[in-house]
Design an enzyme around this catalytic site. Structure first.
Site, PDB file in Angstrom:
ATOM      1  N   ARG A 191       0.834  -1.206   0.000  1.00  0.00           N
ATOM      2  CA  ARG A 191       0.000   0.000   0.000  1.00  0.00           C
ATOM      3  C   ARG A 191       0.870   1.258   0.000  1.00  0.00           C
ATOM      4  O   ARG A 191       0.538   2.247  -0.666  1.00  0.00           O
ATOM      5  CB  ARG A 191      -0.954   0.000   1.207  1.00  0.00           C
ATOM      6  CG  ARG A 191      -1.922   1.169   1.182  1.00  0.00           C
ATOM      7  CD  ARG A 191      -3.009   1.068   2.226  1.00  0.00           C
ATOM      8  NE  ARG A 191      -2.480   1.196   3.580  1.00  0.00           N
ATOM      9  CZ  ARG A 191      -3.214   1.073   4.683  1.00  0.00           C
ATOM     10  NH1 ARG A 191      -4.506   0.792   4.598  1.00  0.00           N
ATOM     11  NH2 ARG A 191      -2.674   1.206   5.875  1.00  0.00           N
ATOM     12  N   ARG A 240      10.381  19.040  -7.363  1.00  0.00           N
ATOM     13  CA  ARG A 240      11.582  18.832  -8.189  1.00  0.00           C
ATOM     14  C   ARG A 240      12.863  19.250  -7.482  1.00  0.00           C
ATOM     15  O   ARG A 240      13.922  18.738  -7.761  1.00  0.00           O
ATOM     16  CB  ARG A 240      11.461  19.606  -9.509  1.00  0.00           C
ATOM     17  CG  ARG A 240      10.356  19.045 -10.364  1.00  0.00           C
ATOM     18  CD  ARG A 240      10.746  18.934 -11.810  1.00  0.00           C
ATOM     19  NE  ARG A 240       9.713  18.201 -12.524  1.00  0.00           N
ATOM     20  CZ  ARG A 240       9.130  18.620 -13.613  1.00  0.00           C
ATOM     21  NH1 ARG A 240       9.504  19.766 -14.154  1.00  0.00           N
ATOM     22  NH2 ARG A 240       8.211  17.900 -14.210  1.00  0.00           N
ATOM     23  N   LYS A 254      -2.641   7.091   1.297  1.00  0.00           N
ATOM     24  CA  LYS A 254      -2.467   7.355   2.737  1.00  0.00           C
ATOM     25  C   LYS A 254      -1.412   8.455   2.860  1.00  0.00           C
ATOM     26  O   LYS A 254      -0.237   8.194   3.103  1.00  0.00           O
ATOM     27  CB  LYS A 254      -2.044   6.066   3.449  1.00  0.00           C
ATOM     28  CG  LYS A 254      -2.450   6.029   4.898  1.00  0.00           C
ATOM     29  CD  LYS A 254      -2.450   4.640   5.436  1.00  0.00           C
ATOM     30  CE  LYS A 254      -2.398   4.607   6.947  1.00  0.00           C
ATOM     31  NZ  LYS A 254      -3.450   5.353   7.629  1.00  0.00           N
TER      32      LYS A 254
HETATM   33  N1  PXG Z   1      -9.368   5.054   7.087  1.00  0.00           N
HETATM   34  C1  PXG Z   1      -8.440   5.995   7.301  1.00  0.00           C
HETATM   35  C2  PXG Z   1      -8.677   7.374   6.825  1.00  0.00           C
HETATM   36  C3  PXG Z   1      -7.266   5.657   7.987  1.00  0.00           C
HETATM   37  O1  PXG Z   1      -6.334   6.598   8.191  1.00  0.00           O
HETATM   38  C4  PXG Z   1      -8.085   3.384   8.191  1.00  0.00           C
HETATM   39  C5  PXG Z   1      -9.211   3.783   7.503  1.00  0.00           C
HETATM   40  C6  PXG Z   1      -7.914   1.944   8.571  1.00  0.00           C
HETATM   41  O2  PXG Z   1      -6.924   1.339   7.774  1.00  0.00           O
HETATM   42  P1  PXG Z   1      -6.015   0.149   8.318  1.00  0.00           P
HETATM   43  O3  PXG Z   1      -5.081  -0.130   7.209  1.00  0.00           O
HETATM   44  O4  PXG Z   1      -5.308   0.646   9.537  1.00  0.00           O
HETATM   45  O5  PXG Z   1      -6.916  -0.979   8.626  1.00  0.00           O
HETATM   46  C7  PXG Z   1      -7.078   4.337   8.482  1.00  0.00           C
HETATM   47  C8  PXG Z   1      -5.898   3.930   9.282  1.00  0.00           C
HETATM   48  C9  PXG Z   1      -1.901   6.787  12.915  1.00  0.00           C
HETATM   49  C10 PXG Z   1      -3.289   6.548  12.367  1.00  0.00           C
HETATM   50  O6  PXG Z   1      -1.707   7.726  13.667  1.00  0.00           O
HETATM   51  C11 PXG Z   1      -3.466   5.774  11.238  1.00  0.00           C
HETATM   52  C12 PXG Z   1      -4.740   5.582  10.721  1.00  0.00           C
HETATM   53  C13 PXG Z   1      -5.806   6.148  11.342  1.00  0.00           C
HETATM   54  C14 PXG Z   1      -5.622   6.921  12.479  1.00  0.00           C
HETATM   55  C15 PXG Z   1      -4.349   7.121  13.001  1.00  0.00           C
HETATM   56  O7  PXG Z   1      -0.972   6.028  12.602  1.00  0.00           O
HETATM   57  N2  PXG Z   1      -4.885   4.847   9.564  1.00  0.00           N
END
Ligand code: PXG
Length: 300
Positions: free
Chosen positions: A50, A103, A149
């Site tokens: 990802r 760049r 992400k």
């Molecule tokens: N939606 C969003 C917008 C996210 O950021 C998820 C869904 C769930 O995805 P996963 O792959 O974790 O099952 C996320 C997850 C951090 C943090 O601080 C990361 C997330 C969300 C909140 C905090 O690392 N990502």
């Protein structure tokens, strides 16, 4: 705690990056949040895939192979004695001049923080969580695709602030068409008449790794699974609902906007999925230490 930055480990207090890094100046970068369960970095390969997709999404060439990043991740856990924890991996565009153009950034910066994580209170898993729909809409896929992400989390943070202002821990975001997208940092699932329903990524949902794990579990449990457009009406009429995320895991949802969902308590199918998920997390992934085989006692 030692933090990995571009090939070296630094004590927490010295783990710093330049104020000219475009990750800070423009939110120009990507990240991953990864769980470690009993020495197993859960779905590390999927997280790194990802990360590569996110990099493509922002036209960034990663100068490291997947193996190099995986090795640095494992080493970060070993060095910090992480057995159960959370890894925050960040790739910024790197140090550049003022001005949007990437760049003039020489090379991306890779940061790996391997730390412990404060879990949600057990109460959420036992009794469920209540959600509120917030006015902030999930950004359009044609603006900044939510599948990336990226380090641009203001859309999610604004939603979170609105939820907190109303006394809620988590919220529901709709997309600009009014369809359900996801929560501020978690994906949403519904169960209706024995079928699992979740919004497709193009409705504004991150392709969550936990979401994908739940889909695998649904296949094992022979639960039909549909990615489709959903509205608040569907949430109100669901038999069960839950949210998923690396940090959150699987959390039952019992209420939206003051309206009870199903029986107003964590549902049976949600419970089965959570149970299967907890079994899965120590198996599917990259092990930090080689798993020692149990010695079979010598036969007399
Ligand atoms: N939606 C969003 C917008 C996210 O950021 C998820 C869904 C769930 O995805 P996963 O792959 O974790 O099952 C996320 C997850 C951090 C943090 O601080 C990361 C997330 C969300 C909140 C905090 O690392 N990502």
């Amino acid at each position: 705690m030692d933090v990995y930055i571009d090939g070296k480990f630094y004590p927490k207090a010295d783990a710093k990056i330049s104020v000219f890094d475009h990750g800070l100046l423009y939110g120009d970068g990507i990240f991953e949040g990864i769980r470690v369960y009993n020495n197993c970095i859960f779905k590390l390969d999927e997280h790194l895939e990802r990360l590569e997709y996110s990099a493509k999404g922002i036209a960034m060439e990663l100068p490291w192979s997947r193996k190099e990043i995986a090795d640095a991740t494992v080493e970060s856990c070993r060095r910090n004695g992480i057995v159960n924890g959370y890894i925050r991996m960040v790739v910024t565009r790197g140090v550049g001049d003022l001005g949007l153009s990437p760049r003039n950034c020489s090379k991306p910066t890779l940061i790996i923080i391997a730390d412990t994580i404060k879990l949600y209170p057990e109460e959420f898993y036992k009794n469920g969580i209540k959600l509120i729909t917030v006015p902030t809409r999930r950004m359009n896929v044609a603006a900044l695709p939510p599948m990336i992400k990226s380090l641009n989390y203001l859309n999610n943070i604004l939603a979170k602030i609105e939820a907190l202002q109303h006394g809620f821990h988590e919220c529901l975001l709709l997309n600009d068409q009014g369809y359900v997208s996801e929560c501020s940092g978690d994906n949403l699932f519904l169960i209706h008449k024995g079928r699992l329903l979740t919004p497709a990524s193009y409705a504004g949902a991150l392709v969550g790794i936990t979401r994908q794990s739940v889909m695998e579990i649904a296949a094992q449990l022979k639960l039909p699974m549909v990615e489709t457009n959903l509205t608040r009406y569907d949430v109100f009429n669901a038999d069960e609902a839950f949210l998923t995320g690396s940090a959150a895991e699987v959390v039952p949802v019992i209420e939206l906007d003051g309206r009870q969902i199903g029986a107003g308590k964590p549902g049976k199918i949600t419970g089965k999925i959570l149970e299967a998920f907890r079994k899965k997390v120590t198996k599917d992934g990259t092990h930090i230490k080689p798993v020692l085989k149990k010695k079979t006692p010598a036969k007399k």
